[in-house]
Design an enzyme around this catalytic site. Structure first.
Site, PDB file in Angstrom:
ATOM      1  N   HIS A 171       0.887  -1.188   0.055  1.00  0.00           N
ATOM      2  CA  HIS A 171      -0.072  -0.057  -0.059  1.00  0.00           C
ATOM      3  C   HIS A 171       1.065   1.059  -0.043  1.00  0.00           C
ATOM      4  CE1 HIS A 171      -3.406  -2.392   0.671  1.00  0.00           C
ATOM      5  NE2 HIS A 171      -3.077  -3.016   1.526  1.00  0.00           N
ATOM      6  N   PRO A 173       1.414   4.345  -1.344  1.00  0.00           N
ATOM      7  CA  PRO A 173       1.298   5.920  -0.820  1.00  0.00           C
ATOM      8  C   PRO A 173       1.053   5.850   0.892  1.00  0.00           C
ATOM      9  CG  PRO A 173      -0.266   5.248  -2.756  1.00  0.00           C
ATOM     10  CD  PRO A 173       0.490   3.946  -2.128  1.00  0.00           C
ATOM     11  N   ASP A 174       0.966   4.958   1.533  1.00  0.00           N
ATOM     12  CA  ASP A 174       0.604   4.910   2.981  1.00  0.00           C
ATOM     13  C   ASP A 174       1.840   5.030   3.596  1.00  0.00           C
ATOM     14  OD1 ASP A 174      -2.166   4.497   2.591  1.00  0.00           O
ATOM     15  OD2 ASP A 174      -1.970   2.453   3.349  1.00  0.00           O
ATOM     16  N   HIS A 175       3.047   4.632   2.947  1.00  0.00           N
ATOM     17  CA  HIS A 175       4.234   4.559   3.622  1.00  0.00           C
ATOM     18  C   HIS A 175       5.290   5.677   3.730  1.00  0.00           C
ATOM     19  CE1 HIS A 175       2.317   0.886   4.744  1.00  0.00           C
ATOM     20  NE2 HIS A 175       2.505   0.522   3.298  1.00  0.00           N
TER      21      HIS A 175
END
Lengths: 405, 388
Positions: A171, A173-175
């Site tokens: 995921h 873009p979360d990181h």
């Protein structure tokens, strides 16, 4: 070093799962007091999602949670209890930042919308980071990090040539994109408050944040009207540029030749007479036209060598090359990360000693020391008595009423 | 824009931008919020202007995106006079963003020798120390050695790079936030700071939970989520492109919503998916189940468009969304509603802000500069500063 750069800054932090806590972790690691407001009855999904120490589940055993919540404090309460809002309001009155990454309307339903909070703390900095923004026709679309990759163009462009889009395997873009755009905005808001006395609301729509990280592709399309097809690991501008199989079961090395000088060095290292004697390959355009042939020659060479040898031989002559590292390689074999002290071992009452990534820079020649993440509710009493000044009787009463968990 | 604020978060902060690749977006983040970000370039301009692809005007498109709102001054640092100007520029700057320059190997020492409180942020692929410090880097290699390429792609095929030069953005974002915090400290205490930012470390810091999965459970996370990712979590073919679906058992509403919808439409998959093997999380992550799910779901959505599927997702709370092409982005109804996309001063369409602040403090005011566009202004500023 254990930095105290943000000493005196306090967060009432309602973020959970991945992207939100990764953002506020930056502030706690630099010395801000980040009070994580959480609940046992509705725990942070990454507390219950694992991975867990020895694979054994437990609310204080998640490595994912640990990695996102270093040096924070945990205040554990039942958010649905009538007394809870007053506790949170008291905390907000003594805080600089209120942060959340719930969906649109969730904070309002808790009585913690921006207007509610501003009424009790006019100069508050209020960070919201819903996926698609707070208002609009798709604001309530359900999503995860990969959804953001999907609607931002990142998934479309990431994949093997001639095959379906795949997107990042995480995921993604979360990181980085979303937590760090958020952190940058919060620092800007703190400066702005210092200069003007005014707080502000930050509405970070994670899709909008991520599209900035697709800005090169967007601008290329805006300027040329053309959208590039998926290219796998190739480049439209350089060849060779790819990931090549090496000796071993699933071992690979990335190799890129990005200049004519690198090409000459590359030919000497690979030792291919067919390539080095071909004058049509002296330019990037010539190499791009012959990419299949070059890759075939290169693959023959890499297939017989360990990936680390491929990297070392090419790098010795200044050609960009790198082992395709997995987690075990990074933690046990990568000489660079080990040399720079990237891995820190922290002890933890439930997990025991475990390893953490340092913030990805050295500051004044040192590593930023991390402090272990909190057990759930570990600081409830300390926050209520030490920061909010509640008496032991009041705290006992809140426990009896079920406000604290 | 009306009601523009005179005071912006980085008003009065001067940033010398000596970046070429990894740090360019970092400088832009400061420039967009009011910092005076000055590119110091050799005669003819720095090479990052020519990074491909180039636009119709012969200028690099990455350059145009990453250098909006910045100024440019040309300084020939091979001359004594140029070096003096460079030192003067450093002395009036609170932030220096630096990437190694082949022609100026001693630049970092020179910057450090100039008195004054300053945050110096150094960008490199592997860091200033360690056995790879002298290694050559590029986006692909950073993605490989940082660990994200390993996690992407499909089993049986090579690991896969992410599109859009993500190492540039990830590195710049980590660096920008740390630079902002270091500046905050410097302003309070007078202490200068130096950040040695490694792109490899930035990528390795962004691997979801892969590090912890290995450390705590001794498993290596693999591309394609082999053995972990659910069959109902992927991009699937629909009538006019692809749709991304995420409906593992853990997302009860999404999986339940999908089954109810298939049942209402009378699709035979609805009956298949309530059989016992589809209630088993481990089985659902295996290759045969992935193949079967794809066959059934793609049959179900074969005649449905991306936009129709998005509307269903919204109505039924299914975690499902179009796989948008770059060409689709400006028509996204949410982004249209929020008036997201803007334009450069010359009218070229451009992404809007990465965050909305309740005061209008973020803005695009200047195109990326031609070399030396701001010579007169910047050198005038230096003369005025020296008179003071």
């Amino acid at each position: 070093m254990l930095p105290r750069f943000l000493e005196g800054i306090r967060f009432a932090d309602l973020t959970w799962a991945g992207a939100g806590p990764f953002s506020t972790k930056l502030f706690s690691d630099f010395g801000a007091e980040v009070i994580k407001i959480e609940s046992r009855s509705r725990p942070d999904p990454v507390r219950v999602g694992g991975p867990f120490k020895d694979g054994k589940a437990g609310i204080d055993r998640s490595g994912y949670f640990a990695s996102r919540n270093t040096r924070k404090k945990s205040l554990c309460m039942n958010m649905k209890n009538d007394e809870s809002r007053e506790i949170i309001f008291d905390l907000i009155r003594r805080s600089d930042v209120v942060s959340n990454n719930f969906g649109p309307g969730a904070m309002e339903r808790l009585g913690l919308g921006y207007e509610d909070v501003k009424a009790i703390k006019p100069d508050i900095i209020y960070l919201s980071m819903p996926m698609y923004g707070e208002d609009g026709p798709l604001a309530n679309l359900t999503g995860v990090g990969m959804t953001i990759s999907a609607v931002s163009g990142l998934m479309w462009q990431t994949g093997y040539a001639g095959e379906a889009p795949l997107g990042p395997g995480t995921h993604f873009p979360d990181h980085a994109a979303n937590p760090y755009h958020a952190a940058f905005a919060v620092m800007a808001a703190l400066r702005h408050r210092r200069a003007t006395g005014r707080g502000m609301k930050i509405d970070l729509a994670q899709v909008e944040s991520t599209i900035n990280c697709m800005g090169l592709s967007f601008l290329e399309y805006a300027m040329t009207g053309e959208e590039r097809p998926r290219v796998g690991n190739r480049s439209p501008h350089h060849a060779p540029h790819g990931i090549f199989r090496c000796a071993g079961e699933d071992d690979w090395c990335a190799v890129a030749v990005t200049s004519d000088a690198q090409w000459l060095a590359f030919c000497e290292v690979v030792g291919s007479q067919a390539l080095s004697s071909d004058r049509s390959l002296d330019t990037a355009a010539g190499r791009l036209a012959a990419v299949d042939r070059i890759e075939a020659e290169l693959s023959k060479w890499t297939a017989a060598l360990p990936a680390e040898d491929v990297m070392r031989r090419l790098q010795a002559r200044g050609v960009p090359a790198g082992v395709v590292a997995h987690s075990k390689h990074l933690m046990e074999r990568d000489a660079q990360l080990a040399s720079r002290g990237y891995w820190q071992t922290l002890d933890h009452p439930e997990i025991g000693p475990s390893r953490f990534t340092s913030p990805p820079y050295r500051l004044d020649g040192e590593r930023i020391e991390l402090v272990r993440p909190p057990l759930i509710g570990e600081h409830t009493e300390a926050v209520l008595s030490g920061i909010l000044g509640y008496s032991p009787d009041r705290i006992a009463e809140l426990r009896t009423k079920g406000a604290l968990e | 824009m009306t009601n523009e604020s005179a005071v912006r978060p980085y008003s009065g902060i001067r940033v010398l931008d000596l970046t070429r690749e990894l740090g360019s977006y970092c400088g832009r983040l400061f420039a967009d919020l009011g910092a005076e970000v000055i590119r110091v370039e050799p005669p003819g301009g720095r090479e990052d202007r020519r990074i491909a692809p180039v636009g119709p005007d012969g200028e690099g498109i990455p350059y145009r995106f990453l250098n909006v709102n910045k100024k440019s001054v040309v300084v020939d640092r091979r001359t004594a006079e140029g070096r003096a100007v460079f030192r003067d520029l450093v002395s009036v700057s609170q932030i220096v963003l630096y990437e190694a320059e082949p022609d100026h190997a001693d630049a970092l020492a020179e910057i450090a020798s100039v008195p004054g409180m300053r945050v110096t942020t150094v960008f490199s692929y592997f860091g200033l120390t360690g056995p790879y410090a002298g290694y050559a880097g590029c986006d692909l290699v950073a993605q490989a050695l940082g660990g994200i390429a390993w996690l992407s792609g499909e089993p049986g095929k090579p690991p896969l790079q992410l599109a859009g030069r993500q190492s540039v953005f990830v590195t710049s974002l980590y660096a920008a936030a740390a630079t902002a915090i270091s500046l905050w400290d410097g302003e309070r205490t007078g202490a200068s700071h130096m950040l040695d930012v490694s792109a490899q470390e930035c990528i390795a810091h962004s691997l979801q939970n892969a590090i912890q999965v290995y450390d705590l459970e001794n498993r290596i996370s693999r591309r394609g989520g082999e053995g972990t990712r659910d069959a109902a979590e992927s991009a699937f073919v629909c009538a006019d492109g692809y749709v991304f679906l995420c409906a593992p058992l853990a997302l009860t509403a999404s999986w339940g919503g999908l089954l109810a919808w298939m049942k209402e439409e009378g699709h035979p998959g609805a009956a298949r998916f309530i059989e016992p093997d589809w209630q088993d999380r481990a089985l659902r992550a295996t290759e045969p189940m992935k193949v079967e799910f794809r066959r059934i779901f793609e049959d179900f959505v074969r005649a449905k468009t991306k936009n129709e599927l998005r509307d269903v997702a919204l109505a039924r709370k299914i975690c499902m969304a179009p796989v948008s092409r770059i060409a689709d982005l400006e028509a996204d109804p949410q982004l249209v509603f929020r008036n997201y996309f803007g334009a450069l001063p010359d009218g070229t369409h451009f992404p809007g802000p990465p965050y909305r602040l309740s005061e209008p403090l973020w803005r695009i005011e200047r195109d990326a500069p031609a070399p030396g566009r701001d010579d007169a202004e910047v050198l005038g500023m230096l003369r005025a500063a020296s008179r003071r």
